[in-house]
Design a protein around this motif. Structure first.
Motif, PDB file in Angstrom:
ATOM      1  N   THR A   1     -12.936  20.298 -55.776  1.00 10.85           N
ATOM      2  CA  THR A   1     -11.744  19.551 -56.169  1.00 10.85           C
ATOM      3  C   THR A   1     -11.864  18.086 -55.783  1.00 10.85           C
ATOM      4  N   ASN A   2     -12.287  17.828 -54.542  1.00 16.49           N
ATOM      5  CA  ASN A   2     -12.437  16.446 -54.084  1.00 16.49           C
ATOM      6  C   ASN A   2     -13.479  15.698 -54.894  1.00 16.49           C
ATOM      7  N   ASP A   3     -14.580  16.365 -55.235  1.00 13.93           N
ATOM      8  CA  ASP A   3     -15.624  15.721 -56.025  1.00 13.93           C
ATOM      9  C   ASP A   3     -15.116  15.359 -57.413  1.00 13.93           C
ATOM     10  N   SER A   4     -14.306  16.210 -57.994  1.00 12.55           N
ATOM     11  CA  SER A   4     -13.780  15.926 -59.334  1.00 12.55           C
ATOM     12  C   SER A   4     -12.894  14.687 -59.322  1.00 12.55           C
ATOM     13  N   TRP A   5     -12.025  14.579 -58.339  1.00  9.58           N
ATOM     14  CA  TRP A   5     -11.150  13.413 -58.262  1.00  9.58           C
ATOM     15  C   TRP A   5     -11.920  12.152 -57.892  1.00  9.58           C
ATOM     16  N   ALA A   6     -13.027  12.306 -57.140  1.00  9.05           N
ATOM     17  CA  ALA A   6     -13.825  11.135 -56.748  1.00  9.05           C
ATOM     18  C   ALA A   6     -14.412  10.420 -57.955  1.00  9.05           C
ATOM     19  N   ILE A   7     -14.618  11.154 -59.060  1.00 10.25           N
ATOM     20  CA  ILE A   7     -15.178  10.537 -60.261  1.00 10.25           C
ATOM     21  C   ILE A   7     -14.344   9.345 -60.696  1.00 10.25           C
ATOM     22  N   PHE A   8     -13.018   9.458 -60.632  1.00  7.34           N
ATOM     23  CA  PHE A   8     -12.145   8.377 -61.083  1.00  7.34           C
ATOM     24  C   PHE A   8     -12.253   7.156 -60.167  1.00  7.34           C
ATOM     25  N   LYS A   9     -12.410   7.396 -58.861  1.00  5.19           N
ATOM     26  CA  LYS A   9     -12.583   6.289 -57.921  1.00  5.19           C
ATOM     27  C   LYS A   9     -13.914   5.583 -58.152  1.00  5.19           C
ATOM     28  N   ILE A  10     -14.957   6.375 -58.413  1.00  6.36           N
ATOM     29  CA  ILE A  10     -16.271   5.802 -58.699  1.00  6.36           C
ATOM     30  C   ILE A  10     -16.219   4.968 -59.976  1.00  6.36           C
ATOM     31  N   MET A  11     -15.588   5.507 -61.013  1.00  6.40           N
ATOM     32  CA  MET A  11     -15.448   4.761 -62.269  1.00  6.40           C
ATOM     33  C   MET A  11     -14.700   3.454 -62.041  1.00  6.40           C
ATOM     34  N   GLY A  12     -13.644   3.516 -61.229  1.00  4.77           N
ATOM     35  CA  GLY A  12     -12.871   2.312 -60.948  1.00  4.77           C
ATOM     36  C   GLY A  12     -13.707   1.250 -60.251  1.00  4.77           C
ATOM     37  N   GLU A  13     -14.563   1.653 -59.315  1.00  4.00           N
ATOM     38  CA  GLU A  13     -15.415   0.688 -58.630  1.00  4.00           C
ATOM     39  C   GLU A  13     -16.417   0.060 -59.591  1.00  4.00           C
ATOM     40  N   PHE A  14     -16.986   0.859 -60.492  1.00  9.90           N
ATOM     41  CA  PHE A  14     -17.914   0.310 -61.476  1.00  9.90           C
ATOM     42  C   PHE A  14     -17.212  -0.674 -62.412  1.00  9.90           C
ATOM     43  N   VAL A  15     -16.058  -0.295 -62.936  1.00  5.46           N
ATOM     44  CA  VAL A  15     -15.348  -1.166 -63.876  1.00  5.46           C
ATOM     45  C   VAL A  15     -14.964  -2.482 -63.207  1.00  5.46           C
ATOM     46  N   ASN A  16     -14.400  -2.403 -62.014  1.00  7.17           N
ATOM     47  CA  ASN A  16     -14.005  -3.618 -61.295  1.00  7.17           C
ATOM     48  C   ASN A  16     -15.220  -4.498 -61.005  1.00  7.17           C
TER      49      ASN A  16
END
Length: 229
Positions: free
Chosen positions: A15-30
Motif C-alpha cells: 500500500t505504501n509503495d503504491s502511494w509513493a508513486i505519486f510523490k515520486i512523480m511529483g518530485e520529477f515533475v517539479n
C-alpha cells in the motif's frame, strides 16, 4: 518506537509503495519544470563534511567562480561543505547557483548561497540524481565520501553504456583520486578485464581551477557547442 512499528506487514508495504508513486512523480515533475529553465550548468560534487578554510573548500569556491564567468551555471547538492563552496563561488561570481537538496538525518542542510528560485528539495536520491545528470554539461568532482563516489560512478556508467551523451568528468585533487584510479586501471582493467582501456579516458584528474576550465572549454570547442546554447 514501539514494536508494532518495527516490522511492516506485506500488505502495508504494498500500500505504501503504491502511494509513493505519486510523490515520486511529483518530485520529477517539479524538478523537470524548474531545471529546464536554468540554462547550461556544471555539477560540482564533494563532501558535505569539508570545512571552510580547507584547501578543497577554497578550491571548489574558486572553480565555481570561474565556471560562472565562463558562461555556465553551477549545480550542487545544496548542502554544506564542498556544496556550499560551489554555491558560494557561483553566487560571488554573479552566476546561476542551483541547489538540489535532500533530507538527511545528520549533515545535510541548505546553504545560504543558492538562488532563492533555484533551491529544490528531494526525498528520493534517485530523483535527485536524475536532475544532476540530465541538466549538467559537465561534472567536477572534489574529494568526498560514499555519496560522492556514488554520483561519480553513476555518471561514468551512464556515459560508458551510452545512456547519456558524453560530457567532461573532472576529478580535482590528484593526491586524493590517483590511488583509486590506479586500482581501477590495474585491477578492473588489466587484471580482470572488467572495463576497456578507453573507459579510462572518461575521467580527467587535475589540481587547479584553470585546468578544470580548460577541459570544459576545450570539450565544447571541439564539440562545436557553446555553454550558452
Amino acid at each position: 518506537m514501539g514494536k508494532q512499528h518495527l516490522h511492516k506487514g506485506w500488505n502495508e508495504i504494498k500500500t505504501n509503495d503504491s502511494w509513493a508513486i505519486f510523490k515520486i512523480m511529483g518530485e520529477f515533475v517539479n524538478g523537470f519544470e524548474k531545471m529546464s529553465r536554468i540554462g547550461p550548468c556544471v555539477s560540482i560534487f564533494g563532501s558535505a563534511r569539508t570545512q571552510a578554510g580547507d584547501k578543497y573548500y577554497d578550491l571548489a569556491q574558486k572553480i565555481a567562480y570561474k565556471i560562472v564567468n565562463h558562461g555556465y551555471g553551477v549545480i550542487t547538492g545544496g548542502g554544506p561543505g564542498i556544496m556550499e563552496a560551489g554555491n558560494k563561488g557561483a553566487h560571488l561570481g554573479g552566476g546561476t547557483s542551483v541547489g538540489l537538496n535532500i533530507d538527511l538525518p545528520f549533515e545535510q542542510h541548505d546553504n545560504p548561497y543558492i538562488d532563492s528560485d533555484k533551491n529544490l528539495n528531494f526525498d528520493y536520491f534517485f530523483v535527485r540524481k536524475v536532475m544532476f545528470v540530465k541538466y549538467a554539461q559537465g561534472f567536477v568532482v572534489m574529494p568526498g565520501g560514499f555519496g560522492t563516489m556514488d554520483e561519480l560512478f553513476e555518471a561514468i556508467t551512464l556515459i560508458q553504456t551510452k545512456k547519456i551523451d558524453k560530457f567532461p568528468i573532472i576529478l580535482v585533487g590528484s593526491e586524493f583520486w590517483e590511488g583509486l584510479f590506479e586500482w581501477v586501471r590495474t585491477t578492473l582493467m588489466e587484471a580482470h578485464g572488467n572495463i576497456s582501456p578507453q573507459d579510462m579516458d572518461l575521467v580527467k584528474i587535475v589540481d587547479t581551477e584553470d585546468e578544470v576550465l580548460e577541459i570544459l572549454d576545450s570539450f565544447y570547442r571541439e564539440s562545436n557547442l557553446s555553454p550558452n546554447f
